[in-house]
Design an enzyme around this catalytic site. Structure first.
Site, mmCIF file in Angstrom:
data_model
loop_
_atom_site.group_PDB
_atom_site.id
_atom_site.type_symbol
_atom_site.label_atom_id
_atom_site.label_comp_id
_atom_site.label_asym_id
_atom_site.label_seq_id
_atom_site.Cartn_x
_atom_site.Cartn_y
_atom_site.Cartn_z
ATOM 1 N N LYS A 156 0.837 -1.214 0.000
ATOM 2 C CA LYS A 156 0.000 0.000 0.000
ATOM 3 C C LYS A 156 0.869 1.260 0.000
ATOM 4 O O LYS A 156 0.621 2.217 -0.733
ATOM 5 C CB LYS A 156 -0.914 -0.031 1.225
ATOM 6 C CG LYS A 156 -1.663 1.235 1.502
ATOM 7 C CD LYS A 156 -2.657 1.544 0.406
ATOM 8 C CE LYS A 156 -3.056 2.992 0.436
ATOM 9 N NZ LYS A 156 -4.453 3.231 0.593
ATOM 10 N N CYS A 213 -3.552 10.788 2.017
ATOM 11 C CA CYS A 213 -2.881 9.509 1.728
ATOM 12 C C CYS A 213 -1.520 9.744 1.089
ATOM 13 O O CYS A 213 -0.482 9.428 1.673
ATOM 14 C CB CYS A 213 -3.739 8.679 0.786
ATOM 15 S SG CYS A 213 -5.415 8.493 1.367
HETATM 16 N N1 SAJ Z 1 -2.299 14.870 -8.486
HETATM 17 C C1 SAJ Z 1 -1.515 15.647 -9.321
HETATM 18 N N2 SAJ Z 1 -1.206 15.161 -10.563
HETATM 19 C C2 SAJ Z 1 -1.652 13.949 -11.001
HETATM 20 C C3 SAJ Z 1 -2.443 13.162 -10.150
HETATM 21 C C4 SAJ Z 1 -2.753 13.646 -8.884
HETATM 22 O O1 SAJ Z 1 -1.093 16.748 -8.963
HETATM 23 O O2 SAJ Z 1 -1.334 13.604 -12.156
HETATM 24 C C5 SAJ Z 1 -2.638 15.353 -7.128
HETATM 25 C C6 SAJ Z 1 -4.129 15.571 -6.904
HETATM 26 O O3 SAJ Z 1 -4.550 16.810 -7.392
HETATM 27 C C7 SAJ Z 1 -4.216 15.465 -5.392
HETATM 28 C C8 SAJ Z 1 -3.138 14.440 -5.060
HETATM 29 O O4 SAJ Z 1 -2.282 14.376 -6.190
HETATM 30 O O5 SAJ Z 1 -3.885 16.688 -4.778
HETATM 31 C C9 SAJ Z 1 -3.652 13.055 -4.746
HETATM 32 O O6 SAJ Z 1 -4.698 12.707 -5.647
HETATM 33 P P1 SAJ Z 1 -4.832 11.258 -6.295
HETATM 34 O O7 SAJ Z 1 -6.010 11.267 -7.181
HETATM 35 O O8 SAJ Z 1 -3.544 10.867 -6.913
HETATM 36 O O9 SAJ Z 1 -4.989 10.273 -5.070
HETATM 37 P P2 SAJ Z 1 -5.945 10.195 -3.765
HETATM 38 O O10 SAJ Z 1 -5.200 10.757 -2.606
HETATM 39 O O11 SAJ Z 1 -7.294 10.727 -4.020
HETATM 40 O O12 SAJ Z 1 -6.065 8.582 -3.620
HETATM 41 C C10 SAJ Z 1 -4.863 7.814 -3.547
HETATM 42 C C11 SAJ Z 1 -4.991 6.657 -4.544
HETATM 43 N N3 SAJ Z 1 -3.686 6.022 -4.698
HETATM 44 C C12 SAJ Z 1 -3.141 5.788 -5.922
HETATM 45 O O13 SAJ Z 1 -3.666 6.149 -6.958
HETATM 46 C C13 SAJ Z 1 -1.856 5.034 -5.941
HETATM 47 C C14 SAJ Z 1 -6.039 5.667 -4.073
HETATM 48 O O14 SAJ Z 1 -6.072 4.518 -4.905
HETATM 49 C C15 SAJ Z 1 -5.745 5.236 -2.612
HETATM 50 O O15 SAJ Z 1 -6.697 4.322 -2.133
HETATM 51 C C16 SAJ Z 1 -5.783 6.479 -1.760
HETATM 52 O O16 SAJ Z 1 -4.724 7.357 -2.226
HETATM 53 C C17 SAJ Z 1 -5.576 6.072 -0.331
HETATM 54 O O17 SAJ Z 1 -6.579 5.970 0.406
HETATM 55 O O18 SAJ Z 1 -4.447 5.771 0.066
#
Ligand code: SAJ
Length: 426
Positions: free
Chosen positions: A219, A273
């Site tokens: 994870k 996360c």
């Molecule tokens: N972000 C960027 N650029 C990107 C993708 C995301 O700047 O290309 C930013 C988003 O705007 C946000 C942050 O990253 O601020 C996190 O967003 P996210 O969509 O990447 O992830 P979370 O936090 O909503 O959910 C993540 C997920 N993990 C992965 O994709 C590996 C989800 O599957 C997990 O279950 C979750 O964390 C968790 O609970 O740990």
């Protein structure tokens, strides 16, 4: 292969922690016919759920919770009760020094210990540093010397213990809970088999078995992988600004290579996360986890970089005190979650700068004023009308296709202004 003999039958399940993960998990099990007892220390959340409502925003969750509460399959309480299986889904924050804080897991273990009985299964779902499941089992064993646990009795233990991390994406939780593959890390093979038979009640993805430590690290690895890749995109955006290259065009060109897939830059990484979990790896192996730590720092510094960019633009305008409109405050698009949001950080830091006036737009959050009391929150139309600088911080659908009136400057941290809605990039 599962041994038929130790396949467990579950009629009752207790979910400890009814937050963003615990509540959807409890409701989904309840919708499959299990009698679910949800436990939370927050009396208000318990009352809301028992009246068929929800205290968090997640698409379709309200419908599922209402129906399972009405059918009597889900009930919430503040006090743990006996059940066949227990799922612990409590927060695992870090302390000031970025060391993991297991106090909520400890409290959950101590709360359920008195009601445990022989034949129970206890699952830790909270994202946890490596070793946390063993630690939870140790707390349980300490509280219940009359029962045996896997660290003492192996396959003959009275109580099975496993780590099965959730990996659902906020905004798509109910779909991903069912469809994602699930990593099942039992403290013994029997514990894994017991956990598989529980999750198989609703998981349509594959339940892949490993040990507890590998499941914990898996994870953390997933979220660190994403953090490192976003840091790469964020670093590129800062390099491109210096070299006068459009980073969005650059990334879309590079991504035409069959083995390249650069993620999207933004104002920083938010949520509870990805901005947290990599530190658990760093805390367990600080000398080795250099790239992971650096990625965290790159992403954590991005909001300051955005603030200084806005200040530079403001200084170049003829107006003495330009108005900056911050579009979006949540930590990512189309959700109501402001926790660890870089957009909030940028907005607050800008509002502390004397040379600009700041207003904000956040249509997804009802009590937004509570989060940024120092900043007037206005409608999108009013913000665009009043602003000299339009700063896009979150790519909410409702900001798609807005046009920037002549004479106003746009700063786009998401590469979305003036573009049609892109399909999901998740
Ligand atoms: N972000 C960027 N650029 C990107 C993708 C995301 O700047 O290309 C930013 C988003 O705007 C946000 C942050 O990253 O601020 C996190 O967003 P996210 O969509 O990447 O992830 P979370 O936090 O909503 O959910 C993540 C997920 N993990 C992965 O994709 C590996 C989800 O599957 C997990 O279950 C979750 O964390 C968790 O609970 O740990």
């Amino acid at each position: 292969m599962p041994n038929k003999g130790d396949h467990m039958k579950f009629e009752t399940l207790s979910v400890i922690g009814l937050g963003y993960i615990g509540l959807p998990t409890a409701a989904t099990f309840a919708s499959r016919g299990l009698k679910v007892i949800g436990v939370d220390v927050n009396q208000k959340a318990v009352d809301t759920i028992n009246s068929g409502g929800i205290h968090i925003i997640e698409p379709d969750l309200d419908i599922v919770v209402r129906s399972v509460v009405q059918s009597g399959n889900l009930r919430a309480t503040t006090k743990p009760e006996p059940a066949d299986a227990f799922i612990v889904a409590v927060p695992t924050p870090f302390k000031e020094d970025k060391q993991p804080d297991l106090k909520y897991i400890e409290a959950a273990a101590k709360a359920i210990a008195p009601v445990l009985k022989k034949g129970n299964l206890v699952i830790l779902e909270s994202t946890s540093p490596v070793g946390a499941t063993e630690q939870m089992a140790a707390w349980l064993a300490e509280a219940r010397p009359d029962l045996s646990f896997p660290q003492q009795a192996g396959e003959d233990a009275d109580v099975c213990v496993a780590h099965c991390p959730e990996r659902v994406l906020p905004g798509k939780v109910l779909v991903e809970l069912v469809n994602n593959d699930r990593v099942i890390g039992g403290m013994t093979p029997k514990c894994s088999r017991a956990a598989v038979s529980l999750y198989k009640l609703f998981v349509q993805g594959e339940c892949v078995v490993t040990n507890a430590r590998t499941a914990e690290m898996c994870k953390l690895t997933e979220n660190s992988f994403r953090d490192v890749n976003i840091a790469f995109a964020n670093e590129l955006s800062m390099i491109c600004e210096k070299l006068q290259i459009n980073v969005w065009e650059l990334i879309s060109l590079a991504n035409r290579h069959p083995r390249v897939n650069v993620l999207q830059p933004g104002p920083g990484v938010g949520g509870h996360c990805i901005a947290v979990d990599p530190w658990f790896i760093v805390a367990s192996a600080p000398d080795e986890a250099r790239l992971i730590a650096t990625a965290r720092q790159v992403n954590d510094r991005k909001p300051d970089w955005v603030v200084s960019r806005v200040r530079n633009v403001a200084a170049s305008l003829a107006k003495p005190k330009p108005v900056v409109a911050c579009l979006g405050l949540s930590f990512k698009a189309d959700i109501d979650d402001l926790r660890e949001s870089p957009a909030v950080e940028v907005t607050k830091k800008l509002s502390a700068c004397k040379e600009v006036d700041v207003i904000a737009v956040e249509p997804h959050v009802v009590d937004v004023v509570k989060w940024v009391p120092e900043v007037p929150v206005v409608s999108l139309d009013d913000a665009i009308h009043a602003a000299d600088i339009i700063l896009l911080l979150v790519d909410h659908k409702c900001f798609d296709g807005i046009t920037i009136p002549d004479g106003k400057v746009a700063i786009d941290t998401r590469g979305r202004l003036g573009l049609p809605r892109r399909e999901s990039t998740d």
